[in-house]
Design an enzyme around this catalytic site. Sequence first.
Site, PDB file in Angstrom:
ATOM      1  N   HIS A  77      -7.571  -5.856  -0.296  1.00  0.00           N
ATOM      2  CA  HIS A  77      -6.387  -5.003  -0.152  1.00  0.00           C
ATOM      3  C   HIS A  77      -5.432  -5.521   0.919  1.00  0.00           C
ATOM      4  O   HIS A  77      -4.223  -5.363   0.812  1.00  0.00           O
ATOM      5  CB  HIS A  77      -6.826  -3.572   0.187  1.00  0.00           C
ATOM      6  N   ASP A 110      -9.528  -6.086  -4.532  1.00  0.00           N
ATOM      7  CA  ASP A 110      -9.080  -4.907  -3.791  1.00  0.00           C
ATOM      8  C   ASP A 110     -10.076  -3.758  -3.995  1.00  0.00           C
ATOM      9  O   ASP A 110     -10.303  -3.315  -5.117  1.00  0.00           O
ATOM     10  CB  ASP A 110      -7.687  -4.485  -4.281  1.00  0.00           C
ATOM     11  N   SER A 143       0.830  -1.201   0.000  1.00  0.00           N
ATOM     12  CA  SER A 143       0.000   0.000   0.000  1.00  0.00           C
ATOM     13  C   SER A 143       0.872   1.262   0.000  1.00  0.00           C
ATOM     14  O   SER A 143       1.688   1.440  -0.907  1.00  0.00           O
ATOM     15  CB  SER A 143      -0.957  -0.041   1.195  1.00  0.00           C
TER      16      SER A 143
END
Length: 337
Positions: free
Chosen positions: A306, A278, A148
Amino acid sequence: MDLDVLNMFVIAGGTLAIPILAFVASFLLWPSALIRIYYWYWRRALGMQVRYANYDDYQFCYSYRGRPGYRPSVLMLHGFSAHKDMWLSIVKFLPNNLHLVCVDMPGHEGTTRSDLDDYSISGQAKRIHQFVECIKLNRKPFHLVGTSMGGNVAGVYAAQYPEDICSLTLICPAGLPSTTDSKFIKQLRELQESKRIDRIPLIPSTPEEMADMLKLCSYVRFKVPQQILQGLVDVRIPHNEFYRKLFLEIADEKSRHSLHENMSKIKAPTQVIWGKQDQVLDVSGASVLASAIPDCHVYLLENCGHSVVVERPRKTANLILEFLALLHSIDNNKKQA
């Protein structure tokens, strides 16, 4: 029954009752303390040791296991509002003799937080480079992993300090434009239009908001007790003001597409792992990276969101190990040729 025997049973029962009552009290009254104890125990069980490194007046907090060896060391960069312990679920499936380093990102957990610091993606990459130099991790090129926000930083790091790394793993990285808006991006737009941008979905302040964030980040539906949700919120609330400032910094034009702006400079063999479902960062970002990085291996995980590290830790660990083994094999073949 003999009085002494009866007393013995009473004392034994009382001794057992004390830790049980303490656990119940912690669960009901101080769930955040229980969560901290949980991470402390898990680190110890996995052999991870916590250390600090200083660069001038700046302090980095990190955990590590193993020592540098014939295989590359592995440095892991966590995502927005997380901490070094988020990697423990993957560490569990990595060999004990692999040198692992998990660092708290700038401003997070035990690493220095300062209003004067540069929290842009480029600024964070510079700080991580300072950390790498502090612990002399770059004596030999290492494998860099980021997820991320940490994936955005890892990609920029690989572009800016190519001599430091031998290979790269990006897990659902931020910093890329997308042809399809994710659920999270749509939510942000709705909040902007209603002038409620202070209600960022990734910064919960109630157990209900925490439950919503977990649903947003995970395809797998975890049944989390209300008290644990409260504990997770209690741990985060003191840091929410910082998280808001950080989010606005990394969502700014200066950082929003940092990985995209730097991906053509990435020369190291790169592995991209992304959850197909995601809802935070659209999976189409994987093809963007594959088209720009020459030696790019893409793995899309079915039934995964995610939070790849939490949802599919064993699979993610295996993919990283297989990637490192492949690169080692290629390197050996080149030496023998």
